[in-house]
Design an enzyme around this catalytic site. Structure first.
Site, PDB file in Angstrom:
ATOM      1  N   ASP A 173      -0.419  -2.299 -10.717  1.00  0.00           N
ATOM      2  CA  ASP A 173      -0.486  -1.316 -11.810  1.00  0.00           C
ATOM      3  C   ASP A 173      -0.778  -2.011 -13.141  1.00  0.00           C
ATOM      4  O   ASP A 173      -1.524  -1.501 -13.971  1.00  0.00           O
ATOM      5  CB  ASP A 173       0.837  -0.538 -11.897  1.00  0.00           C
ATOM      6  CG  ASP A 173       1.149   0.169 -10.590  1.00  0.00           C
ATOM      7  OD1 ASP A 173       0.226   0.762 -10.017  1.00  0.00           O
ATOM      8  OD2 ASP A 173       2.309   0.103 -10.137  1.00  0.00           O
ATOM      9  N   HIS A 200       6.124   2.918  -8.591  1.00  0.00           N
ATOM     10  CA  HIS A 200       4.762   2.677  -8.100  1.00  0.00           C
ATOM     11  C   HIS A 200       4.251   3.855  -7.285  1.00  0.00           C
ATOM     12  O   HIS A 200       4.077   3.761  -6.078  1.00  0.00           O
ATOM     13  CB  HIS A 200       4.712   1.375  -7.285  1.00  0.00           C
ATOM     14  CG  HIS A 200       3.345   1.105  -6.717  1.00  0.00           C
ATOM     15  ND1 HIS A 200       2.255   0.805  -7.516  1.00  0.00           N
ATOM     16  CD2 HIS A 200       2.867   1.123  -5.455  1.00  0.00           C
ATOM     17  CE1 HIS A 200       1.188   0.648  -6.765  1.00  0.00           C
ATOM     18  NE2 HIS A 200       1.529   0.840  -5.507  1.00  0.00           N
TER      19      HIS A 200
HETATM   20  N1  LIG Z   1       2.641  -2.369  -3.808  1.00  0.00           N
HETATM   21  C1  LIG Z   1       1.365  -2.096  -3.964  1.00  0.00           C
HETATM   22  O1  LIG Z   1       0.872  -2.068  -5.111  1.00  0.00           O
HETATM   23  C2  LIG Z   1       0.496  -1.842  -2.800  1.00  0.00           C
HETATM   24  C3  LIG Z   1       1.027  -1.620  -1.558  1.00  0.00           C
HETATM   25  N2  LIG Z   1       0.232  -1.414  -0.465  1.00  0.00           N
HETATM   26  C4  LIG Z   1       0.895  -1.200   0.825  1.00  0.00           C
HETATM   27  O2  LIG Z   1       0.887  -2.396   1.590  1.00  0.00           O
HETATM   28  C5  LIG Z   1       1.028  -2.091   2.983  1.00  0.00           C
HETATM   29  C6  LIG Z   1       0.031  -2.877   3.821  1.00  0.00           C
HETATM   30  O3  LIG Z   1      -1.286  -2.485   3.546  1.00  0.00           O
HETATM   31  P1  LIG Z   1      -2.532  -3.143   4.329  1.00  0.00           P
HETATM   32  O4  LIG Z   1      -2.396  -4.604   4.388  1.00  0.00           O
HETATM   33  O5  LIG Z   1      -3.753  -2.557   3.757  1.00  0.00           O
HETATM   34  O6  LIG Z   1      -2.294  -2.560   5.814  1.00  0.00           O
HETATM   35  P2  LIG Z   1      -2.834  -3.147   7.206  1.00  0.00           P
HETATM   36  O7  LIG Z   1      -2.620  -2.093   8.218  1.00  0.00           O
HETATM   37  O8  LIG Z   1      -4.201  -3.694   7.020  1.00  0.00           O
HETATM   38  O9  LIG Z   1      -1.865  -4.371   7.481  1.00  0.00           O
HETATM   39  C7  LIG Z   1      -0.509  -4.211   7.742  1.00  0.00           C
HETATM   40  C8  LIG Z   1      -0.073  -5.308   8.664  1.00  0.00           C
HETATM   41  O10 LIG Z   1       1.323  -5.152   8.902  1.00  0.00           O
HETATM   42  C9  LIG Z   1       1.559  -5.552  10.231  1.00  0.00           C
HETATM   43  N3  LIG Z   1       2.842  -5.065  10.701  1.00  0.00           N
HETATM   44  C10 LIG Z   1       3.200  -3.823  11.118  1.00  0.00           C
HETATM   45  N4  LIG Z   1       4.478  -3.811  11.489  1.00  0.00           N
HETATM   46  C11 LIG Z   1       4.950  -5.060  11.313  1.00  0.00           C
HETATM   47  C12 LIG Z   1       6.208  -5.678  11.515  1.00  0.00           C
HETATM   48  N5  LIG Z   1       7.244  -5.004  12.000  1.00  0.00           N
HETATM   49  N6  LIG Z   1       6.318  -6.989  11.210  1.00  0.00           N
HETATM   50  C13 LIG Z   1       5.289  -7.692  10.706  1.00  0.00           C
HETATM   51  N7  LIG Z   1       4.074  -7.159  10.515  1.00  0.00           N
HETATM   52  C14 LIG Z   1       3.914  -5.863  10.807  1.00  0.00           C
HETATM   53  C15 LIG Z   1       0.358  -5.009  11.009  1.00  0.00           C
HETATM   54  O11 LIG Z   1       0.217  -5.637  12.273  1.00  0.00           O
HETATM   55  C16 LIG Z   1      -0.766  -5.300  10.041  1.00  0.00           C
HETATM   56  O12 LIG Z   1      -1.350  -6.552  10.308  1.00  0.00           O
HETATM   57  C17 LIG Z   1       0.856  -0.576   3.074  1.00  0.00           C
HETATM   58  O13 LIG Z   1       2.119   0.033   3.194  1.00  0.00           O
HETATM   59  C18 LIG Z   1       0.220  -0.205   1.743  1.00  0.00           C
HETATM   60  O14 LIG Z   1       0.473   1.114   1.369  1.00  0.00           O
HETATM   61  C19 LIG Z   1      -1.128  -1.431  -0.578  1.00  0.00           C
HETATM   62  C20 LIG Z   1      -1.721  -1.662  -1.795  1.00  0.00           C
HETATM   63  C21 LIG Z   1      -0.965  -1.835  -3.005  1.00  0.00           C
HETATM   64  O1  LIG Z   2      -2.729   3.663  -3.081  1.00  0.00           O
HETATM   65  C1  LIG Z   2      -2.158   3.127  -2.113  1.00  0.00           C
HETATM   66  O2  LIG Z   2      -1.721   3.734  -1.130  1.00  0.00           O
HETATM   67  C2  LIG Z   2      -1.966   1.645  -2.159  1.00  0.00           C
HETATM   68  C3  LIG Z   2      -1.327   1.301  -3.435  1.00  0.00           C
HETATM   69  O3  LIG Z   2      -0.132   1.361  -3.577  1.00  0.00           O
HETATM   70  C4  LIG Z   2      -2.197   1.060  -4.576  1.00  0.00           C
HETATM   71  O4  LIG Z   2      -3.402   0.806  -4.423  1.00  0.00           O
HETATM   72  O5  LIG Z   2      -1.679   1.120  -5.704  1.00  0.00           O
END
Ligand SMILES: NC(=O)C1=CN([C@@H]2O[C@H](COP(=O)(O)OP(=O)(O)OC[C@H]3O[C@@H](n4cnc5c(N)ncnc54)[C@H](O)[C@@H]3O)[C@@H](O)[C@H]2O)C=CC1
Ligand SMILES: O=C([O-])CC(=O)C(=O)O
Length: 337
Positions: A173, A200
């Protein structure tokens, strides 16, 4: 690839991602290292001079990512761990970054991820409580407003909760607000750092543009559009990716940036201040006991939670809209454990 400099904080970004002083030994684990965020985040952490050892864990694919990232010619060692090796992955770890869990598809809110991600995050937190009870935990998995309280309650149940060591990563953010404000004011992002407070998700993301350089020059409809873009920047990426997930690359950048800030604080550097979602007294009297605001990071993690400072009437309104939503999200997380 990355130079050293005396960058103060994420809230005062520079064009350089990392900065360091004389390094102590910091072992960092990424849980969810095989994913869209986990892979580029691991690559960026491999380049952080403060990371001496990287422990990559996922339920699938982490050993492959570790073999690949491990060939990068920086000093840190890299180890990958398979699904049944979580305890080994956490051994001796100082910082645990958690991007494990499912991302959004178009039409979903972050809260729609709760049913799947809440138990993933709870189980990983329980493993950290057992194998690395003194580690600092950085939660990326959404919905952050709820997953952070889930981790807190899980650690509390295991009698190892220290609020100085738990962080919801809201750096994306800050990165977006800074980039978008610079675009609108035709400035360099390094000259327009923005503090973002609250939480967030959508209306809980409250950018304090009036405190940023040039922020007060944006008014009226332009200001409304800028605030909306910051609050819903995640939706912009989800829509553009069209079913293939949400922000991964900018999030990896933001995650590496926050991790570097924390490591600098742990390393004894003074004046490292950045917004992050932590257990906070600021709005606790309104039932909101986790809140993102500028936090000074030190050798034990959270050193000082800074007050919000002066707000404009518009910002005060945004904050008032954020509080009830935030309260609901936090309670949902707490009630899960
Ligand atoms: N805080 C923030 O600003 C943001 C948060 N996110 C969040 O981050 C998370 C991940 O997003 P992506 O990497 O794009 O998803 P993705 O699906 O590409 O990767 C997630 C990974 O987590 C793994 N996983 C699932 N369960 C697991 C467990 N019990 N132990 C270890 N690994 C496990 C999967 O195998 C996968 O490799 C989502 O919840 C998304 O919403 C995404 C963007 C920004
Ligand atoms: O939008 C989403 O779901 C992933 C996220 O938290 C971001 O990009 O800020």
């Amino acid at each position: 690839m990355f130079a050293r400099s005396a960058v103060r904080a994420v809230a005062q970004p520079s064009s350089r991602l990392f900065s360091s002083s004389a390094a102590r030994n910091f072992k960092v684990a990424v849980l969810g290292a095989g994913g869209g965020i986990g892979q580029p985040l691991s690559l960026l952490l491999k380049q952080d001079p403060l990371v001496t050892s990287l422990s990559l864990y996922d339920i699938r694919g982490a050993p492959g990512v570790a073999a690949d990232v491990g060939h990068v010619d920086t000093a840190s060692e890299v180890n990958g761990y398979a699904a049944d090796q979580l305890d080994q992955a956490l051994e001796g770890v100082k910082v645990v970054v958690i991007p494990a869990g499912v991302p959004r598809k178009p039409g979903m809110t972050r809260d729609d991820l709760f049913n799947t991600n809440a138990s993933i995050v709870r189980d990983l937190a329980a493993a950290v409580a057992k194998s690395a009870p003194e580690a600092h935990i950085l939660v990326i998995s959404n919905p952050v407003n709820s997953t952070v309280p889930i981790v807190a309650n899980t650690l509390e149940k295991a009698d190892v909760f220290d609020p100085r060591r738990l962080f919801g990563v809201t750096t994306l953010d800050v990165v977006r607000a800074t980039r978008f404000l610079a675009g609108v004011t035709d400035a360099k992002p390094s000259d327009t750092p923005v503090t973002v407070v609250g939480g967030h998700s959508g209306p809980t993301i409250v950018p304090i543009l009036s405190q940023a350089n040039g922020g007060k020059s944006v008014t009226g409809e332009k200001l409304d559009a800028l605030v909306h873009r910051i609050q819903f920047g995640g939706d912009e990426v989800v829509k553009a990716k069209d079913g293939a997930g949400s922000a991964t690359l900018s999030m990896a950048y933001a995650g590496a940036k926050f991790t570097n800030s924390l490591l600098r604080g742990l390393n004894g550097e003074k004046g490292v201040i950045t917004p992050t979602f932590v257990k906070s007294p600021l709005y606790a009297d309104q039932g909101v006991d986790f809140f993102a605001s500028n936090v000074e990071l030190g050798v034990d993690g959270v050193e000082k939670i800074h007050p919000i400072g002066e707000l404009t009437a518009e910002e005060q309104k945004l904050l008032e809209a954020a509080i009830p939503e935030l309260k609901k999200n936090i309670e949902k997380g707490k009630n899960f454990v």
